[in-house]
Motif scaffolding. Sequence first.
Motif, PDB file in Angstrom:
ATOM      1  N   THR B 225       0.713  -1.079  -0.219  1.00 30.87           N
ATOM      2  CA  THR B 225      -0.087  -0.053  -0.342  1.00 30.87           C
ATOM      3  C   THR B 225       0.538   0.869   0.404  1.00 30.87           C
ATOM      4  N   ASN B 226       2.117   1.055  -0.600  1.00 29.42           N
ATOM      5  CA  ASN B 226       2.656   2.149  -0.071  1.00 29.42           C
ATOM      6  C   ASN B 226       2.809   2.690   0.728  1.00 29.42           C
ATOM      7  N   THR B 227       2.418   1.900   1.708  1.00 28.94           N
ATOM      8  CA  THR B 227       2.779   2.201   3.589  1.00 28.94           C
ATOM      9  C   THR B 227       4.682   2.425   4.041  1.00 28.94           C
ATOM     10  N   TYR B 228       5.122   3.550   4.467  1.00 29.00           N
ATOM     11  CA  TYR B 228       6.500   3.252   5.437  1.00 29.00           C
ATOM     12  C   TYR B 228       5.904   3.727   6.723  1.00 29.00           C
ATOM     13  N   GLU B 229       7.127   2.714   7.963  1.00 28.27           N
ATOM     14  CA  GLU B 229       7.188   3.074   9.102  1.00 28.27           C
ATOM     15  C   GLU B 229       8.076   4.241   9.582  1.00 28.27           C
ATOM     16  N   VAL B 230       7.798   4.950  10.168  1.00 27.91           N
ATOM     17  CA  VAL B 230       9.791   5.651  10.733  1.00 27.91           C
ATOM     18  C   VAL B 230       9.259   5.496  11.950  1.00 27.91           C
ATOM     19  N   GLU B 231      10.947   5.288  12.858  1.00 26.57           N
ATOM     20  CA  GLU B 231      11.024   5.806  13.991  1.00 26.57           C
ATOM     21  C   GLU B 231      11.527   7.017  13.973  1.00 26.57           C
ATOM     22  N   GLY B 232      11.822   7.346  15.117  1.00 32.24           N
ATOM     23  CA  GLY B 232      12.983   8.340  15.659  1.00 32.24           C
ATOM     24  C   GLY B 232      12.820   9.019  16.733  1.00 32.24           C
ATOM     25  N   ASN B 269      12.370   7.886  -1.084  1.00 31.09           N
ATOM     26  CA  ASN B 269      13.407   9.084  -0.864  1.00 31.09           C
ATOM     27  C   ASN B 269      12.507  10.154  -0.544  1.00 31.09           C
ATOM     28  N   ASP B 270      11.676  11.380  -1.249  1.00 32.69           N
ATOM     29  CA  ASP B 270      10.678  12.146  -0.599  1.00 32.69           C
ATOM     30  C   ASP B 270      10.190  12.675   0.861  1.00 32.69           C
ATOM     31  N   LEU B 271      10.098  11.187   0.690  1.00 30.94           N
ATOM     32  CA  LEU B 271       9.339  11.229   2.182  1.00 30.94           C
ATOM     33  C   LEU B 271      10.596  11.302   3.378  1.00 30.94           C
ATOM     34  N   LEU B 272      11.712  10.612   2.899  1.00 34.81           N
ATOM     35  CA  LEU B 272      13.157  10.768   3.795  1.00 34.81           C
ATOM     36  C   LEU B 272      13.908  12.171   3.653  1.00 34.81           C
ATOM     37  N   ARG B 273      13.447  12.244   2.893  1.00 32.51           N
ATOM     38  CA  ARG B 273      14.186  14.209   2.431  1.00 32.51           C
ATOM     39  C   ARG B 273      13.311  15.047   3.623  1.00 32.51           C
ATOM     40  N   VAL B 279      13.310  15.752  11.880  1.00 33.34           N
ATOM     41  CA  VAL B 279      13.608  14.758  13.073  1.00 33.34           C
ATOM     42  C   VAL B 279      15.020  13.847  13.125  1.00 33.34           C
ATOM     43  N   GLU B 280      15.215  12.823  14.209  1.00 33.55           N
ATOM     44  CA  GLU B 280      15.821  12.612  13.531  1.00 33.55           C
ATOM     45  C   GLU B 280      15.441  11.230  13.441  1.00 33.55           C
ATOM     46  N   VAL B 281      16.153  10.320  12.482  1.00 27.20           N
ATOM     47  CA  VAL B 281      15.208   9.025  12.036  1.00 27.20           C
ATOM     48  C   VAL B 281      16.148   8.216  12.164  1.00 27.20           C
ATOM     49  N   HIS B 282      15.401   6.801  13.436  1.00 28.02           N
ATOM     50  CA  HIS B 282      16.600   6.243  13.643  1.00 28.02           C
ATOM     51  C   HIS B 282      15.704   5.080  13.201  1.00 28.02           C
ATOM     52  N   ALA B 283      14.706   4.437  11.926  1.00 25.20           N
ATOM     53  CA  ALA B 283      14.498   3.344  11.663  1.00 25.20           C
ATOM     54  C   ALA B 283      13.639   3.601  10.296  1.00 25.20           C
ATOM     55  N   PHE B 284      13.140   3.866   9.178  1.00 24.65           N
ATOM     56  CA  PHE B 284      13.153   3.906   8.325  1.00 24.65           C
ATOM     57  C   PHE B 284      12.491   2.240   7.180  1.00 24.65           C
TER      58      PHE B 284
END
Lengths: 446, 312
Positions: B225-232, B269-273, B279-284
Motif C-alpha cells: 500500500t506504499n506505506t512506510y514505518e518511521v521511528e525516530g 526518498n522524498d519522504l526521507l528527505r 527529526v532524527e530518523v532511527h528506523a525507516f
Amino acid sequence: MDKIWLIVQREYITRVRKKSFLIMTFVGPLLMSALFVVPALLTQMGSDEKKIVTVADAGGLFAGQLPENEKSDIRYVHAPPDLETAKAEFKKSKNSALLYIPPFDLANPTGIKLFGRENLSLTLQLGIERMVNRQVEAARLRKSGIDQQVLDNLKADIDVATVNLSAEGEKSSNSMVTSGVAYFMAFLIYLFIFLYGVQIMRGVIEEKTSRIVEVIMSSVKPFQLMMGKVLGIAAVGLTQLLLWVALSSIVITGVSAAMGLDTVTTSRTEQIQTAAQSAGATPAETEKKTAVLLQSVSEGFANLNLPLIIGSFLFYFLGGYLLYGALFGAIGAAVDNETDTQQFMLPITMPLILTFIVAQSVMIRDPNGPIAFWMSMIPFTSPIAMVIRIPFGGVTAGQLLLSMALLIVGFIGTIWIAARIYRVGILLYGKKVTYKELSRWMFYKG
Amino acid sequence: MSNILQAIDVHKAYESHVALNGVSLDIPERSIFGLLGPNGAGKTSLIRIITQITGADSGEIRFRGERLNPRHIAQIGYLPEERGLYKKMKIGEQLLYLAQLKGLSKADATQRIKAWIDRFDLRPWVGKNVEDLSKGMQQKVQFIATVLHEPSLIILDEPFSGFDPINANLIKDEILELREKGATIIFSTHRMESVEEMCDSIALINRSRKVLDGPVGKIKDTFKTNTYEVEGKGRLMVIHPDFEVLEHKERENGFFYDRIRLHEGVTPNDLLRYLIGQVEVHAFREQIPSINEIFIRRVRETMPESLVEENV
C-alpha cells in the motif's frame, strides 16, 4: 504385479512371525486331536459307572429274575413290590430311578411307571423301555409256546456291503468313511474362512486407524492393496493348515502309540463285539465281523479318489476363502472400528452358516439331490457344498468344472465390488456407513 | 522456468459438498510452493488428486506436461497430515517396504535407508517397532519414507505439526536442501505464517476456489500500500499533500512511531528527505503485508461480510 507381490510378502511375513500364529500352530493340532481322542477316552471311562435302577415288580413280569448284562450301563435291583414301600426305600437310596410294574394284562400292558429324582436322561429311559419291551415280548413268546433259545438262534445280523457301480468298475465303499471325510473338509473350510476372513477385516481396519493407508494409497492402487492383503493372508492360512495336518498326524500317532494299542479303534471294536455278542453271536463270529468292518473302513479310505478330493479341497478352500476374504476386506474399509462391523458381518456370514448347517443334514444324506446340487453351484455356498459332494462320487466332470468356473467368476465379482467399496471407504473417517451409501459407492466415479 | 505440475480447471464434488471448483495452478520446477487456505478449503482434496489417491470429476493435472498417470507415482512423495505407520513393524523393514512400493530396488533402498538413518541419528532404533518410538521419532521416520525414493515432487501436508522446534528446524533444513538438489516441494497448510518465509510461490484456496496465486514477492508487491514505518526522535509534524499519516504514536523521551502512506508517484526518498529536515530518523522501512493479511483481505473482498469471521 510387483507391488501386489510386495504386499503379499509383507502380509505373510509379519503374520507368520507373530506369537499368536506360533501358539495357534501348536495349540491347534492338540485341540484337533483332542476332538478325536477325547470322545474315545470318555467312552472308556463312562462305561465303568453303572446306573442303578430299583424295580418294584408287583405284576411279576420278571418272575423273580432281573435281567443282568455285564456290558450294559444299567443294573437292576429288587425292591418290595408294594409301590409306597418301594418309593420310601428309593428315596433313601442313591439309585437313579424306580421302575414300577403293576399287575398287568399281558395282551395290553398299561400302568408301568418310571420314577426319577429329577428329569431322567433320555438314554436311561430308552434303555429301560427297551428292556421292558424285551421282557414283555419274551413273556408273550413263552405263553405262545416258543422257546427263547429257539428264537435267539433265529435272529440275524447282516451288514450290507455297499458297492459303487461306476465307469471304472465296481468299488466297495464305506459311507461312514465318506461322510466323515466330507464333513471334515467342510468343517475346515468353514473354520478357515471365518478365522482368516476376519483377519483380513482386522488388517484393513488397522491400516485405517493407524492412518498409514494414505501413504500406501499414494503408492499403489486400492485393488492391488486388497489383492495383496487377501492373497498374503491366504498363504498364512494355507501354511497354518499344512502345519496343523502335519502336527496333528504326529500327535495322533504319538498318543496312540503311548496308549499301547490303538485306543480309538480298540474301543470301537469292543463296542462292535458287545453289540454282536448281545445279539447272540459266537465269539468267533464276532471276531470275523470286526475284521470285516475294519477292512471295510480301510477299503473305504483306499477307494476314495484321494487326488481328486485333495485337489478340489485345496481349490475350494482357496476359492471360498478368496471370495469371502474380499467381502471381509470391504467391511473393514467401510467401518472405523471393529464394533461397527456387526451390521455388515451378518449378511456375509449367513450363507456360510446356512450351507454348513444344510451340509451336515440334507447334503450328507442326499449328496446328489437338488439342494446339494444347487448349493454346489452357487459361488457363495459351493466351497462347502462341493467338498461334501465330491467324496461320495456322483459329481460329473462337467458339474465340477462349471462349479469351479462359477466360483472364479464369483470371486472376481466380489473382488470388484469390494475394491470399489474399499476405494471410497478407506479414506473416510469418523462416519457411520449405511447400506444405501455402500451401494452408491459401487458406482462412484473417481 | 518450466512447470513441474499444472492443474487445469479441476473440479471435485463429494456427495454433499463441492471440494474443488475450477481450480487451476502452475507449480514451477525447483521451487517451494505454498498451498494455503483455511481448514476445509479443498487443499487435501487437491493433494489426493495429485497423488492419484482419488480422481478429479473434471479438469486435468499435468506432470511435466504429461497427463498424470500411474508412472508418475514413483516421482511423487507424500507426507499426509494424518501421520501413520504400521505400529508393529520394525523401522528398517517399514522403510524398505514403503520404498519398494514406490518402485525402488531392494539394494538401492537399503543403501539409502542407511544414509538417512545416520543423518537423523536413528541408528539405535532401526530394529525397534514403531510403537516403541516417541512421536517426534515417528515423524522423522515418516519424513524419511516420504523422500527416500528421491521424488521430484514432494508434497507435505502440515509438515511442522507435531515437531518440536529443534526437529522442525532439522526438517526445514532438509527441505531447503532437497530443493537445492532439484526437487519441488508443495507445502499445504492453514498456518500461513509458518511457511511464508520458505515459499517461492503460493496459491490461496478458499471455499473450494483459488482466490490468489503467484510468486510471493509479486503478490506482496501487488498488495503493497506504499506505506512506510518511521521511528525516530523529535517532534514530527507532517503537513504535506504527498504524505498521509495513518498512525502516530508518541513514546517516552521524545521518541515516536509513525505509519505514513505515500501518494501515487512519490518515492520513499522524498519522504526521507522531508523527515530528515524535521527529526532524527532511527528506523525507516516499508510496511509489507504478510500473506495472512493478504489472505484475510482477499477473502473479505470475495465473500459476504457475515461469512468472513467463521472462515478466517
